[in-house]
Design an enzyme around this catalytic site. Structure first.
Site, short mmCIF file in Angstrom:
data_model
loop_
_atom_site.label_atom_id
_atom_site.label_comp_id
_atom_site.label_asym_id
_atom_site.label_seq_id
_atom_site.Cartn_x
_atom_site.Cartn_y
_atom_site.Cartn_z
N THR A 139 -12.63 -67.31 29.70
CA THR A 139 -12.23 -68.60 29.89
C THR A 139 -12.44 -69.37 28.44
O THR A 139 -13.07 -68.84 27.59
CB THR A 139 -13.46 -69.16 30.86
OG1 THR A 139 -13.54 -68.64 31.97
CG2 THR A 139 -13.12 -70.65 30.98
N GLY A 352 -38.26 -79.41 54.09
CA GLY A 352 -38.66 -80.76 53.65
C GLY A 352 -39.01 -80.64 52.31
O GLY A 352 -38.48 -80.15 51.44
N GLY A 353 -40.35 -81.37 52.04
CA GLY A 353 -40.69 -81.69 50.60
C GLY A 353 -40.85 -80.17 49.84
O GLY A 353 -40.60 -79.80 48.79
N GLU A 376 -15.67 -67.30 38.73
CA GLU A 376 -14.93 -66.21 39.16
C GLU A 376 -13.91 -66.61 39.98
O GLU A 376 -13.34 -66.15 41.26
CB GLU A 376 -15.69 -65.11 40.08
CG GLU A 376 -16.77 -64.28 39.56
CD GLU A 376 -16.59 -62.89 39.02
OE1 GLU A 376 -15.73 -62.28 39.18
OE2 GLU A 376 -17.48 -62.43 37.94
N GLU A 380 -11.08 -73.92 44.98
CA GLU A 380 -9.72 -74.16 45.17
C GLU A 380 -8.66 -73.26 44.78
O GLU A 380 -7.67 -73.23 45.74
CB GLU A 380 -9.35 -75.59 44.33
CG GLU A 380 -10.15 -76.66 44.96
CD GLU A 380 -11.51 -76.68 44.58
OE1 GLU A 380 -12.08 -75.84 43.97
OE2 GLU A 380 -12.30 -77.41 45.34
C1 LIG Z 1 -22.36 -70.93 34.59
C2 LIG Z 1 -21.14 -70.09 34.31
C3 LIG Z 1 -21.09 -69.03 34.08
C4 LIG Z 1 -19.69 -68.32 33.45
N1 LIG Z 1 -19.62 -67.19 33.24
C5 LIG Z 1 -18.20 -66.68 32.63
C6 LIG Z 1 -18.24 -65.56 31.90
O1 LIG Z 1 -19.01 -64.76 31.82
N2 LIG Z 1 -16.91 -65.23 31.43
C7 LIG Z 1 -15.75 -66.06 31.61
O2 LIG Z 1 -14.76 -65.76 31.18
N3 LIG Z 1 -15.94 -67.39 32.25
C8 LIG Z 1 -17.19 -67.52 32.68
N4 LIG Z 1 -17.12 -68.87 33.51
C9 LIG Z 1 -16.09 -69.74 33.46
C10 LIG Z 1 -15.41 -69.78 35.05
O3 LIG Z 1 -14.94 -68.67 35.33
C11 LIG Z 1 -14.66 -71.18 34.80
O4 LIG Z 1 -15.54 -71.98 34.62
C12 LIG Z 1 -13.73 -70.97 36.13
O5 LIG Z 1 -12.74 -70.05 36.20
C13 LIG Z 1 -13.10 -72.61 36.07
O6 LIG Z 1 -12.33 -72.75 35.01
P1 LIG Z 1 -12.48 -74.33 34.34
O7 LIG Z 1 -14.08 -74.62 34.07
O8 LIG Z 1 -11.94 -74.27 33.19
O9 LIG Z 1 -12.03 -75.44 35.29
P2 LIG Z 1 -10.60 -75.72 35.46
O10 LIG Z 1 -9.68 -74.52 35.22
O11 LIG Z 1 -10.25 -76.84 34.37
O12 LIG Z 1 -10.58 -76.47 36.88
C14 LIG Z 1 -11.43 -77.50 37.34
C15 LIG Z 1 -11.28 -77.67 38.75
O13 LIG Z 1 -10.21 -77.85 39.08
C16 LIG Z 1 -9.70 -77.65 40.30
N5 LIG Z 1 -8.49 -76.47 40.30
C17 LIG Z 1 -8.40 -75.78 39.10
N6 LIG Z 1 -7.14 -75.48 39.32
C18 LIG Z 1 -6.47 -75.65 40.40
C19 LIG Z 1 -5.23 -75.61 41.31
N7 LIG Z 1 -4.40 -74.85 40.97
N8 LIG Z 1 -5.24 -76.37 42.42
C20 LIG Z 1 -6.18 -77.14 42.72
N9 LIG Z 1 -7.30 -77.28 42.35
C21 LIG Z 1 -7.71 -76.70 40.97
C22 LIG Z 1 -11.03 -76.70 40.93
O14 LIG Z 1 -11.77 -77.63 41.67
C23 LIG Z 1 -11.74 -76.46 39.54
O15 LIG Z 1 -13.21 -76.31 39.52
C24 LIG Z 1 -18.47 -69.22 33.91
C25 LIG Z 1 -18.71 -70.43 34.27
C26 LIG Z 1 -19.93 -70.97 34.53
C27 LIG Z 1 -20.00 -72.57 34.95
#
Ligand SMILES: Cc1cc2nc3c(=O)[nH]c(=O)nc-3n(C[C@H](O)[C@H](O)[C@H](O)COP(=O)(O)OP(=O)(O)OC[C@H]3O[C@@H](n4cnc5c(N)ncnc54)[C@H](O)[C@@H]3O)c2cc1C
Length: 401
Positions: A139, A352-353, A376, A380
Site C-alpha cells: 500500500t 454493559g459497562g 487485505e 467495498e
Molecule cells: C492497521 C493497518 C495495517 C495494514 N497493514 C498493511 C501491510 O502490512 N501491508 C500493506 O501493504 N498494506 C497494509 N495496510 C493497508 C490496507 O491494505 C489498505 O489500507 C487498504 O487496502 C485500503 O487502502 P487505502 O487505505 O489506501 O484506502 P483507499 O484505497 O483510498 O480506499 C478508501 C475507501 O474507499 C472505498 N473504496 C475504495 N475503492 C473502492 C471502489 N472501487 N468501490 C467502492 N468503494 C471503494 C473503501 O470504503 C475504502 O475503505 C494496512 C492498513 C491498516 C489500517
C-alpha cells in the site's frame, strides 16, 4: 462453552481435523491463557522466554510450520485445516494478529517460496523458527484498494542494483523486522496495459530506507516506509521482474480464508463469554439471560457465526479440491469480518459497562476487528469482486480480488 464438543455445525469435518481443532483448543486453554492473563491489555506479544516455551510445546505437538511447503521442511496443511487453526488460535486476548502469541511460528510471507534457493535459505527459512521476521509493503499514500494502478514507488535498474524511490503506508510491524517484500513499479502501463510491478526483498540496513510509526486504532502499529534512493541488490528481486503483482495476488487471495476464520474465532470467543455473563448477571426479575432482547442478540450472533464459518469451510474445501477460490475468498473475507464486528459489538452490549473496560479483551477485539474490514482489501472492494463475478464483468481496476 455451549458448542464445545463434536462436529456440532453439521459440516462433516474429517476426524483428523476434529482432533486438530480439539488439540489447539486444549493448547490455548492450558498453555496460552495462563500467560496472556499476565500481559498488559494492549500487549502485542509475550516475553521471549514464554514464547520459546510455547514454541517448543507447539513444535512437539506438530503445530508449527503449518504454512510451509513440505519441500522446505514444513508441515503444510490443507486450506480447511489452516482455517481451523486460524479460528482456534485467534481465541485469545491478542486475537488474530498473534495466533497463540506467535507459538505456531512458520511465518514467512508465502510469496517468499517463489524465491531463488539462496533467497529461501537466507530469508524464508529463518522465519520458520522465529529467527527472522518480515513485513509486506504494497500500500502507498496514493491508495491501497487498487494497488496495481496506485503503486507509484519506482524501481530503476542501475548496474548491479535496483534503486527504489517512493513511500509505502500502513505497513504492519515494519520497524524491527529483518526484511520486507516491497512492491514497486518497474514499467509504466499504456495502451490499456497495466503498469508492471516487481517484488523486491529489502533489508532495513540498506541505504535510503526510513520507518515512521503510525499510531492507529489497534495495538500493533503500522509504519510509513520512505524509500529515498534505496539501493537493492539485483539478486533481491523476488520472482521475475514485472511479475510481482500476480504472485502477490495469488498469495493474498489464499490468505483471505484464514483471515476470515481468525475473525470468526475471536467473535465466537466473545459470544461464549457473553453467554457465560448473562447467565450469572441478575436483574430485578431474573437473570439477563431470561430477557428476550438479550436472547435475540445471542441467537442472531450464533446464526451469523455459523453462516460465516460455513462460508469459510466451503471456500477452503473448494481450494483444497483445486477449484478457483478467488470469489469464495472474497465472500469469506467480507462476511467473516463484518459478522465478527457485529458479534463482538453485541457481546459488549450484553456486558454493559464491563464491556468497555480495558481489563476485558472485548474492546481490544472490537478495535482490531474494525481494522479487518479495511486491511487485505476493504469490504467495498470485495463486494465489487463478488458483484463483478455475478455480472460477468471483467472491466475495472486491478484489485486484490
Ligand atoms: C492497521 C493497518 C495495517 C495494514 N497493514 C498493511 C501491510 O502490512 N501491508 C500493506 O501493504 N498494506 C497494509 N495496510 C493497508 C490496507 O491494505 C489498505 O489500507 C487498504 O487496502 C485500503 O487502502 P487505502 O487505505 O489506501 O484506502 P483507499 O484505497 O483510498 O480506499 C478508501 C475507501 O474507499 C472505498 N473504496 C475504495 N475503492 C473502492 C471502489 N472501487 N468501490 C467502492 N468503494 C471503494 C473503501 O470504503 C475504502 O475503505 C494496512 C492498513 C491498516 C489500517
Amino acid at each position: 462453552m455451549a458448542n464445545g464438543a463434536g462436529n456440532h455445525y453439521g459440516f462433516e469435518l474429517p476426524e483428523e481435523l476434529i482432533m486438530l481443532r480439539d488439540q489447539i483448543r486444549r493448547f490455548m486453554r492450558e498453555e496460552v491463557k495462563p500467560i496472556e492473563d499476565t500481559l498488559p491489555h494492549d500487549a502485542t506479544g509475550c516475553a521471549p522466554a514464554d514464547l520459546a516455551r510455547l514454541r517448543g510445546l507447539a513444535e512437539a505437538m506438530g503445530l508449527t510450520r503449518l504454512t510451509v511447503p513440505e519441500e522446505h521442511g514444513g508441515n503444510q496443511l490443507s486450506a480447511l485445516a489452516r482455517a481451523i487453526v486460524a479460528e482456534e488460535s485467534a481465541k485469545c486476548r491478542l486475537g488474530g494478529y498473534a495466533p497463540a502469541l506467535g507459538a505456531f511460528g512458520g511465518g514467512p510471507p508465502n510469496i517468499l517460496w517463489s524465491g531463488t534457493p539462496t533467497q529461501i535459505e537466507r530469508y524464508a527459512k529463518p522465519c520458520i523458527d522465529g529467527a527472522k521476521r518480515a513485513f509486506v509493503a504494497i500500500t502507498e499514500p496514493t491508495g491501497g484498494s487498487d494497488p496495481r494502478n496506485n503503486i507509484s514507488t519506482r524501481a530503476e535498474r542501475r548496474g548491479d542494483a535496483w534503486v527504489l524511490n517512493g513511500r509505502k503506508m500502513w505497513i504492519t510491524a515494519a520497524k524491527g523486522a529483518d526484511f520486507g517484500v516491497v512492491f514497486a513499479r518497474t514499467k509504466d502501463g499504456g495502451g490499456g496495459a497495466p503498469p508492471e510491478i516487481t517484488a523486491f526483498i529489502v533489508e532495513p540496513g540498506f541505504p535510503g530506507i526510513e520507518f515512521n510509526e503510525i499510531k492507529v486504532i489497534r495495538a500493533l502499529s503500522p509504519y510509513e516506509i520512505v524509500l529515498d534512493n534505496c539501493e537493492v541488490p539485483a539478486e533481491n528481486v523476488l520472482g521475475e521482474v514485472g511479475r510481482g503483482f500476480g504472485v502477490a495476488q495469488a498469495w493474498l487471495v489464499d490468505a483471505r480464508i484464514p483471515y476470515a476464520a481468525g475473525c470468526i474465532g475471536i467473535a465466537q470467543e466473545a459470544l461464549d463469554m457473553a453467554c457465560g455473563w448473562v447467565k450469572q448477571r441478575p436483574t430485578r426479575d431474573g437473570m439477563l439471560a431470561d430477557k428476550q432482547a438479550v436472547q435475540w442478540m445471542i441467537a442472531d450472533s450464533e446464526v451469523e457465526l455459523r453462516a460465516a464459518r460455513m462460508l469459510v469451510y466451503d471456500a477452503a474445501s473448494k481450494v483444497d479440491a483445486g477449484q478457483p477460490g478467488k470469489v469464495d475468498a472474497s465472500v469469506c473475507k467480507l462476511y467473516g469480518t463484518e459478522t465478527a464486528g457485529r458479534v463482538v459489538d453485541r457481546a459488549m452490549q450484553m456486558f454493559g459497562g464491563m464491556g468497555m473496560a480495558k481489563e476485558m479483551p472485548l474492546e481490544r477485539w472490537y478495535r482490531e476487528l474494525r481494522v479487518k474490514r479495511i486491511g487485505e482489501g476493504p469490504s467495498e472492494v470485495h463486494r465489487m469482486v463478488i458483484a463483478r463475478d455475478k455480472l460477468n464483468r471483467t472491466d475495472g481496476g486491478h484489485y486484490f480480488g
